[in-house]
Design an enzyme around this catalytic site. Structure first.
Site, PDB file in Angstrom:
ATOM      1  CB  SER A   8      51.724  56.562 -41.206  1.00 42.56           C
ATOM      2  OG  SER A   8      51.669  55.893 -42.676  1.00 42.56           O
ATOM      3  CG  ASP A  58      42.421  46.798 -44.292  1.00 40.01           C
ATOM      4  OD1 ASP A  58      41.974  47.106 -45.568  1.00 40.01           O
ATOM      5  OD2 ASP A  58      43.469  46.811 -44.073  1.00 40.01           O
ATOM      6  CG  HIS A  92      46.163  45.956 -41.414  1.00 42.43           C
ATOM      7  ND1 HIS A  92      47.353  45.605 -41.194  1.00 42.43           N
ATOM      8  CD2 HIS A  92      46.383  46.915 -42.475  1.00 42.43           C
ATOM      9  CE1 HIS A  92      48.192  46.166 -41.694  1.00 42.43           C
ATOM     10  NE2 HIS A  92      47.623  47.076 -42.705  1.00 42.43           N
ATOM     11  CG  ASP A  94      46.411  48.827 -46.011  1.00 42.14           C
ATOM     12  OD1 ASP A  94      45.720  49.652 -45.066  1.00 42.14           O
ATOM     13  OD2 ASP A  94      47.597  48.531 -45.316  1.00 42.14           O
ATOM     14  CB  CYS A 112      45.109  50.094 -40.765  1.00 39.48           C
ATOM     15  SG  CYS A 112      43.572  49.697 -42.018  1.00 39.48           S
TER      16      CYS A 112
END
Lengths: 634, 368
Positions: free
Chosen positions: A335, A359, A378, A372, A391
Site C-alpha cells: 500500500s 466502496d 469503507h 478489500d 482503501c
C-alpha cells in the site's frame, strides 16, 4: 775400467738424451700453461667486456630492491566524525611457502611458540590455495610483544617465516555498517586482471587488499591512494642496508559520510532479530542518513581472509546475512504505492481530489473478485480517505481508468524499476511492470487484471527499499529528485580539500504544486487519523507516512489470510514510508520488516523512532523491537 | 771485520733465495692482503692473521731454500710413507667436518694429511724416477702411477675431489716430464674418456651436482648453482677497470660466498676488473716461468722433475681456482695461491717455492 767408462758414457749419453727430452716436455707444458691462461683470458674478456652490461644489470638487480611504499588507506567517518573504518599497525607472522619447505611442519612447529588456532589454520589453507607460493602469507595476525620476542629467539629454525608490520583495516562498528561500508579483502586473480586492464596494477604493488563490497569497493580509487617507491640497497639476505631514493606514497582520501552512526545504531537495535531493511534520506540533498540491512555480518572477519567455516556459515544461513536487502532486496511495495498512484491519477487528469467511490469491499473484474481488507468496505471514499484508510477498492477502480502504460510511465519517473545510482555497487533495479516488460520477460500479453494488482503495490511490482526511500524523498521534496548518496565528501588527507559527491539535483518532476499538496495532506492524515495514527500519537512534529503490507504468497480465491496459520517465512512483509517535518521535510524513510505482518504494527514504530531521533535527538523510550500495545487500525 | 760478518750474515740470509721468485711471491702476497682487506669488509683481524700466516710461510720458504736437494731426496720416501699412514688413519678414525672425513686429530692439533701429500707425492715420484735414472722402463711408470694412485684414491674417498685432482696432476706432471710415452698418454686420454661414465657412477651426488651445475647453473640458482652464478656476476660486473677497491657490491653486500678463501678471486675481479685480472695472471705467469727456468736449469733428474712438478702444480692451483670462479670449471675446494686466506695452503705453497729456490741456488754445489 773400460767397461765402467763405457757404461758411464752410455749413462752420460742417456742422461744427455733424457735432459733433452725433459726440456721438450717442459716446453710442451709451458705451451699448455699459456694455452690454459689464454682460455682464462678469453673467458674474462667475454664476461667483463662482451657481457659486462648483462652482468652489471644482474649485479644491480641483486643489490637494488624496489620496495613499494604502500599508502595508508583513507579513513571512513560518519557525519559527526565517528570512525567507521580505520587502519592500525599490527605485527603478523607470515610464511612464504616456497621458502619454508613443508608448510604443515612449519605451522606445527610455529604452534609450539605462538598460539595458532584451528581457524588460523583453515584461513591459511584457503589463502594458500588462492595465492602463489612465493607470496608471503599471514598465518597469525596481531601478535603480542611477548609472542614477537619468543619467535625472534627461534627465528633461525624457521626459514621463510617472518614477522612483518602491516596496516590492518578495522571496522569498529562491526555488523552495524556491514552493508554500507562493506569490507576489504586480499586481492584475487580476477581483481588483478581488472586492475591490469585499467593499468592500475602498478599502483597496487605492495598492496595486498582491495575493497570487495560497499563503499570500500565503490570508492576504492579514492581510498587507496598512490603507491610510492623506495629504492633500497639490500644484502644477500635481503636485509635493507641503506635507502637509495624514495618517492613517498600519497595516502588515500578520507570519506565523510552523510550517515549518522547514532541513527544507524538505533535502527539496528529497533529491528531486533527481525530481518529487513531501512533507508533514511535527507530529501533536500539525497544524502543517506541511515542504511540498514538486517541481519548484518562482521566485516572484520574478511580483512585477513575469512576462514572457510565462517564463510560457509554466512553463506548458508537461511537469514542470508550477506544479502544487502536495502540495495538488492526487492519487495512488493504494498500500500505504500498508493500515494504515487493517486498523484499519477491527478497528474494525468483521471481523478480530482473530490471524486470518490462508494466502496462495497470488493471489485469485480470479469469473473474475478478483488477484495478489500475491510470486508464490508469503507463507505464513501475520496482520494484523501483512500490514502488515510488505505482503501484497496478505490485503487482497483483507478487502475482500470489509468491503465498500465500510464502507471509505469509515472512510476519510472519516480525511479521505480531503475537503479538509483547510489554510490554503492551491487544495486538491483527492481521490477517496474509494463506491457513491454511482460512481453520481454514472459513473452505474454498484458491482462487488465494485472493492472489492478499493480495499483495496490502487489503483482509484479518489486522494488528495493532504497528506491522506495528515494521516491518518498522526491515526493517530500516536491518533485526535486536527488541521487541518493552515502558519501558527503571526499577529503584529501594532505590538502584537506573537500570534494562533494552529489551537490546537484538529478531532475525535477513536472508535478503541480496543488496535486502535491493534496497527496501530502493525505500522508499527514495517515499519521494523524489513519493507519499510522496510533504509532505517531503525541509526536512533537507533524509527519507524513503510509503503511504497507506486502503479500509473500498469493491467497486463493475465497480464502482468508490468517497470520498464525502461515509459516513464518511466508507471512506478509510489513512496510512503512514516512517523511517529516511536514512543512519542510528534513528526512524521508522507507523500511520493510520481512514476514512481520501488518505494516502499521511492526514497521511504523521503527519509522517513529527514526524521526524522533533525527528531528528531536531523542533515543527511543521503548526497548528495541517492542511494538505498541494497542492494535492499530488500518 | 764488521763488514765481513755483515757480508756473511747477508749471504746467510739471501744466499739461497731466488730474487725473481721472491719478488713475484711478495707482489702476489701484497695483492692478496689488499683484496683480503676488502673481502673481509675492512676487517683487520683477517688481514693481520693472514700477515702472520705469510710470515710463517716465508720463514718455511727460507728454511727449505737452505736445505740442499739431496737432503730432500732422502726425505722423499719417509715423508710419503708417513703421509700414506696418516691418510689411512684419517680413513679409519678421522674427524668429519662438513660431511667429509679430512682431518686427523693427533692429540696436540688437528691436521689435514692431504696437505702433506701435495708435496710428498711429487717428491716421492721424482725420487723414484731419479733412482732408476738411465734404466727407465714402462714398468717404472706403471709402479710410479700405482704409487701416485694410492694417496689420490685415499683422498678422493674422504671425499676431497679437489685435492685428489691436484695431487693426481702434480704426480702426473712428474710422470710426463720423466718421459711417459706419448702412446700411453694418448691411451690414457682415450681410457679417461671411456671411463668417464664409470667415474661418474662412483661420484657422490654433490660432486655430480657440481658438474651439472657448471653446465647449467640456473637449474638450481639458490642451491648448488648459487656460488657460480654470484661469482660470475661479480666477475662480469667488474668490467674493464673494476668497481674500485672496497667498491664491489657483490662483495660488500655478501653475495659472494667464501669470499675471503676459495672465492677471493671474485672479489679481486669485481673490484679491479679485466685489467686487474691481466696483471694478476701476469704475476702468476712470472712465478710459473721462473719455475720453468729453474726446472730446465736443474742439474739432476730429481731436481728437474721436482721443480717442474712444483711449478706446474702452482699453475694448476691458479688455473683451477680462476676457472671455477669464472664459471668454466666445477666448484672444487682449491684456494687461489698466495691470495686466498688460510695458513695451511700458504705454508705448503711456500714450501714448494722454497724447494724451487733450493734447487736453483744449490746447482753449483752439485756440479763441483
Amino acid at each position: 775400467m773400460s767397461k765402467l767408462i763405457f757404461s758411464k758414457g752410455v749413462e752420460f749419453r742417456d742422461s744427455q738424451r733424457e735432459q733433452q727430452q725433459f726440456k721438450v716436455r717442459l716446453a710442451a707444458l709451458t705451451v699448455f700453461v699459456m694455452l690454459m691462461f689464454a682460455i682464462l683470458l678469453t673467458r674474462f674478456v667475454y664476461l667483463q667486456l662482451v657481457q659486462h652490461n648483462h652482468y652489471h644489470t644482474l649485479a644491480e638487480a641483486n643489490r637494488i630492491s624496489i620496495v613499494p611504499a604502500t599508502p595508508g588507506r583513507g579513513v571512513i567517518t560518519d557525519r559527526n566524525g565517528v570512525q567507521l573504518a580505520y587502519n592500525y599497525t599490527a605485527h603478523t607472522l607470515e610464511i612464504t611457502p616456497s621458502k619454508a619447505g613443508s608448510v604443515d611442519d612449519t605451522i606445527d612447529k610455529l604452534g609450539e611458540i605462538v598460539e595458532i588456532s584451528p581457524r588460523d589454520r583453515r584461513r591459511f589453507r584457503q589463502l594458500l590455495e588462492e595465492s602463489k607460493s612465493f607470496e608471503s602469507l599471514p598465518i597469525r595476525s596481531r601478535l603480542s610483544d611477548e609472542e614477537i620476542a619468543r619467535f625472534a629467539a627461534h627465528r633461525y629454525r624457521f626459514p621463510g617465516v617472518e614477522i612483518k608490520a602491516r596496516l590492518f583495516r578495522q571496522y569498529p562498528q562491526g555488523e552495524l555498517f556491514s552493508h554500507v561500508i562493506g569490507y576489504i579483502g586480499r586481492i584475487n586473480q580476477k581483481e588483478i586482471d581488472r586492475l591490469e586492464e585499467n593499468s592500475e596494477l602498478a599502483n597496487y604493488r605492495g598492496t595486498d587488499y582491495i575493497g570487495k563490497m560497499g563503499l570500500e569497493q565503490s570508492y576504492e580509487r579514492a581510498l587507496h591512494g598512490t603507491t610510492g617507491v623506495e629504492q633500497v640497497e639490500i644484502d644477500s639476505a635481503g636485509r635493507a642496508v641503506r635507502l637509495l631514493s624514495r618517492t613517498p606514497p600519497t595516502s588515500g582520501s578520507n570519506l565523510v559520510l552523510k550517515l549518522d552512526a547514532g541513527l544507524q545504531s538505533l535502527v539496528f537495535k529497533a529491528f531486533g532479530n527481525r530481518r529487513g531493511a531501512l533507508v533514511a534520506m535527507d530529501p533536500q540533498t539525497g544524502g543517506v542518513l541511515a542504511f540498514v540491512s538486517k541481519p548484518g555480518f562482521d566485516p572484520n572477519l574478511f580483512v585477513d581472509g575469512i576462514d572457510p567455516q565462517s564463510w560457509n556459515e554466512l553463506r548458508n544461513s537461511p537469514d542470508r546475512p550477506m544479502l544487502n536487502r536495502a540495495l538488492a532486496g526487492t519487495y512488493p511495495p504494498g500500500s505504500t504505492f498508493k500515494p504515487y498512484m493517486a498523484l499519477a491519477a491527478l497528474t494525468y487528469g483521471k481523478r480530482t481530489p473530490q471524486q470518490g467511490i462508494s466502496d462495497p469491499g470488493y471489485f469485480w473484474m470479469g469473473n474475478h473478485q478483488f477484495r478489500d481488507d475491510a470486508v464490508n468496505g469503507h463507505g464513501w471514499v475520496d482520494m484523501y480517505k483512500s490514502i488515510v484508510v488505505s482503501c484497496d477498492t478505490y485503487y482497483y477502480v483507478l487502475a482500470n481508468d489509468l491503465g498500465i502504460d500510464a502507471i509505469s510511465k509515472f512510476m519510472s519517473q519516480l525511479g521505480f524499476g531503475s537503479r538509483s545510482g547510489i554510490d554503492l555497487t551491487g544495486e538491483s533495479a527492481g521490477t517496474l511492470p509494463s506491457k513491454e516488460w511482460k512481453k520481454k520477460r514472459f513473452n505474454r500479453e498484458w491482462f487488465a487484471g494485472e493492472t489492478v494488482s499493480v495499483a495496490i503495490g502487489q503483482g509484479y511490482n518489486a522494488y528495493t527499499p532504497l528506491q522506495m526511500a528515494s521516491a518518498m524523498a522526491t515526493l517530500a521534496n516536491d518533485g526535486v529528485m536527488y541521487r541518493p548518496h552515502v558519501v558527503d565528501y571526499i577529503e584529501d588527507v594532505r590538502t584537506r580539500n573537500r570534494t562533494p559527491v552529489e551537490p546537484q539535483p538529478l531532475r525535477t518532476l513536472d508535478w503541480s504544486a496543488e496535486h502535491i499538496a493534496v497527496i501530502k495532506k493525505a500522508l499527514v492524515g495517515v499519521n494523524k487519523e489513519g493507519t499510522g495514527a496510533s504509532v505517531f500519537a503525541g509526536a512533537e512534529y507533524i509527519s507524513g507516512g503510509k503503511t504497507g503490507t506486502a503479500q509473500v504468497i498469493a491467497i486463493k480465491q475465497g480464502d482468508k489470510y490468517v497470520e498464525s496459520r502461515v509459516q513464518e517465512r511466508f507471512r506478509d512483509h510489513a512496510l512503512f514510508i514516512a517523511y517529516a517535518p511536514a512543512d519542510k521535510p528534513r528526512i524521508a524513510v522507507a523500511l520493510i520488516v520481512e514476514n512481520a505482518g501488518f505494516g502499521a504494527k511492526s514497521a511504523a514504530p521503527i519509522a517513529r523512532q527514526v524521526l524522533d531521533y533525527y528531528l528531536l535527538g531523542k533515543e527511543a523510550p521503548t526497548a528495541a523491537g517492542e511494538t505498541p500495545r494497542e492494535d492499530a487500525t488500518r | 771485520m764488521m763488514a765481513y760478518y755483515l757480508r756473511r750474515f747477508t749471504r746467510l740470509l739471501t744466499g739461497h733465495i731466488d730474487g725473481p721468485l721472491l719478488g713475484a711471491v711478495l707482489l702476489l702476497m701484497g695483492v692478496g692482503l689488499t683484496v683480503l682487506y676488502s673481502a673481509s669488509n675492512a676487517g683487520w683481524a683477517r688481514v693481520s692473521g693472514q700477515m702472520v700466516n705469510m710470515l710463517v710461510a716465508l720463514m718455511v720458504m727460507w728454511i727449505v731454500a737452505n736445505v740442499p736437494p739431496h737432503f730432500l731426496m732422502r726425505l722423499a720416501l719417509p715423508l710419503f710413507i708417513l703421509g700414506v699412514i696418516l691418510l689411512l688413519g684419517v680413513a679409519v678414525k678421522g674427524d668429519i667436518v662438513n660431511g667429509a672425513r679430512r682431518w686427523l686429530n693427533i692429540g696436540v692439533t688437528r691436521i689435514q694429511p692431504s696437505e702433506l701429500m701435495k708435496i710428498a707425492a711429487p717428491l716421492m715420484l721424482a725420487w723414484y724416477f731419479h733412482r732408476y735414472e738411465g734404466t727407465l722402463r714402462s714398468r717404472n711408470f706403471v709402479l710410479g702411477a700405482i704409487l701416485l694412485l694410492v694417496p689420490v684414491g685415499l683422498i678422493a674417498r674422504q671425499p676431497d675431489l679437489g685435492t685428489a685432482v691436484l695431487i693426481l696432476a702434480s704426480g702426473g706432471y712428474v710422470l710426463f716430464l720423466a718421459g711417459l710415452s706419448w702412446k700411453i698418454i694418448a691411451g690414457l686420454v682415450v681410457a679417461g674418456l671411456a671411463g668417464a661414465p664409470v667415474v661418474w657412477s662412483l661420484m657422490h651426488d654433490y660432486q655430480r651436482q657440481r658438474i651439472l651445475t657448471l653446465i647449467d647453473p640456473m637449474e638450481d640458482p639458490l642451491g648448488t648453482g648459487y656460488h657460480t652464478i654470484q661469482s660470475t656476476i661479480a666477475v662480469g660486473s667488474g668490467g674493464i677497470t673494476g668497481k674500485g677497491w672496497m667498491g664491489g657490491t657483490q662483495t660488500h653486500l655478501d653475495f659472494i660466498p667464501e669470499r675471503t678463501t676459495d672465492f677471493i678471486f671474485a672479489v679481486f675481479s669485481e673490484e679491479f676488473g679485466l685489467l686487474g685480472n691481466v696483471v694478476l695472471m701476469g704475476l702468476f705467469l712470472l712465478v710459473i716461468l721462473r719455475g720453468v727456468v729453474i726446472a730446465s736449469n736443474a742439474p739432476t733428474l730429481f731436481t728437474r722433475l721436482l721443480a717442474g712438478a712444483i711449478t706446474l702444480t702452482f699453475f694448476t692451483y691458479a688455473f683451477v681456482n680462476m676457472g671455477m670462479v669464472s664459471g668454466i670449471l666445477p666448484v672444487v675446494g682449491v684456494p687461489l695461491p698466495l691470495i686466498s686466506y688460510g695458513g695451511t695452503s700458504l705454508v705448503s705453497l711456500c714450501l714448494g717455492l722454497g724447494i724451487l729456490m733450493s734447487i736453483q741456488t744449490h746447482r753449483k754445489l752439485v756440479h763441483t
